[in-house]
Design an enzyme around this catalytic site. Structure first.
Site, short mmCIF file in Angstrom:
data_model
loop_
_atom_site.label_atom_id
_atom_site.label_comp_id
_atom_site.label_asym_id
_atom_site.label_seq_id
_atom_site.Cartn_x
_atom_site.Cartn_y
_atom_site.Cartn_z
N HIS A 109 15.01 31.13 37.91
CA HIS A 109 15.04 30.21 36.67
C HIS A 109 15.89 30.95 35.91
CE1 HIS A 109 14.04 28.00 33.10
NE2 HIS A 109 13.33 27.18 33.76
N GLU A 181 18.88 22.82 38.67
CA GLU A 181 18.69 22.84 37.22
C GLU A 181 19.85 23.15 36.60
OE1 GLU A 181 14.08 23.18 36.14
OE2 GLU A 181 14.88 25.07 36.13
#
Ligand code: PGA
Length: 280
Positions: A109, A181
């Protein structure tokens, strides 16, 4: 109903992947707050056969939630773990310790890359550790605003993706999830709303890269999802992208109205696509 049409509907249903809706709670909610949110979600979210709902609470909350959740409705994901299975790593929890508790783990992430300086090699080792311990990696990849402005999106995605999966077999890649993302679209880093057409181009590029290295079947089977400021109002636009298998939701996953609204949107789109494929 004629036998041939029954067979074709079954074939279409088998071909359709389940839509993945993942809630990343980040460093929010203590044990009792998490328990209340799950209770609310269980009231609102139905047991859908075509949708897989995954919750990623804090490490502390994983264990109690694993005994609370209705496993027909929810699966659990870790937000992080250590790449070594055991040893003198003060403060860490390994994938080996999580294997009976979670199905998935979020790895790479942008908050881990930026705040905790996780580099390409660390992320590759975490992906391998997850797989070694029977946990499905949700690998996050995405370029920053500066990299995007410099026209480096493809290079960044290529480097993040190819390094992270370099120790895996085709079968292991087929089982994993890749979350595109873009850093600039994540609410923490700017929250610019990405256009579905732009997202599709990068998702296609991700599958193209997987296809080049591991073959067409692997590129078609691996699940590719989108994340970045997704809420119940705009989720449909991303879930409707051809080749998008789901969404990774941050802020909106803490709100049970919004998160269950995203699951509802996924269900509507799944049913609409099923109807279209069946010519209804
Ligand atoms: P956001 O977070 O939905 O709050 O932008 C997404 C993520 O960080 O995965």
């Amino acid at each position: 109903m004629a036998k041939s049409s029954t067979i074709s509907i079954v074939t279409v249903m088998l071909k359709m992947k389940r839509t993945l809706i993942i809630g990343n709670w980040k460093m929010n909610l203590n044990t009792s707050q998490a328990s209340i949110l799950v209770h609310r979600l269980e009231e609102r979210i139905k047991n859908h056969t075509n949708i897989e709902v995954v919750l990623a609470p804090s490490m502390l909350v994983l264990q109690p939630l694993s005994t609370q959740i209705d496993r027909r409705k929810f699966r659990l994901a870790a937000q992080n773990a250590h790449q070594k299975d055991e040893g003198a790593y003060t403060g860490e929890v390994s994938f080996a310790m999580l294997q009976d508790i979670v199905h998935y783990a979020i790895i790479g992430h942008s908050e881990r890359r930026i705040y905790f300086h996780e580099n390409l090699d660390t992320i590759r080792d975490k992906v391998a550790a997850a797989v070694r311990n029977g946990i499905t990696p949700i690998l996050c990849v995405g370029e920053s605003q500066t990299e995007r402005n410099a026209g480096e999106t493809k290079r960044v995605i290529h480097d993040q993706l190819v390094t992270a999966i370099s120790n895996l077999t085709s079968a292991e890649i087929e089982n994993m999830v890749i979350a595109y993302e873009p850093v600039w679209a994540i609410s923490t880093f700017g929250g610019i709303l990405a256009k579905p057409d732009d997202i599709k181009k990068v998702m296609d590029y991700i599958r193209h890269q997987v296809s080049e290295l591991y073959g067409k079947k692997t590129s078609e089977t691996v699940r590719v999802i989108y994340g970045g400021s997704v809420d119940d109002h705009i989720a449909g636009g991303y879930l409707d992208i051809d080749g998008c298998d789901g969404v990774l939701v941050g802020g909106a996953s803490l709100n049970y109205h919004k998160f269950s609204g995203i699951v509802d949107a996924a269900n509507r789109i799944h049913n609409k696509n099923g109807d279209e494929q069946n010519g209804r």
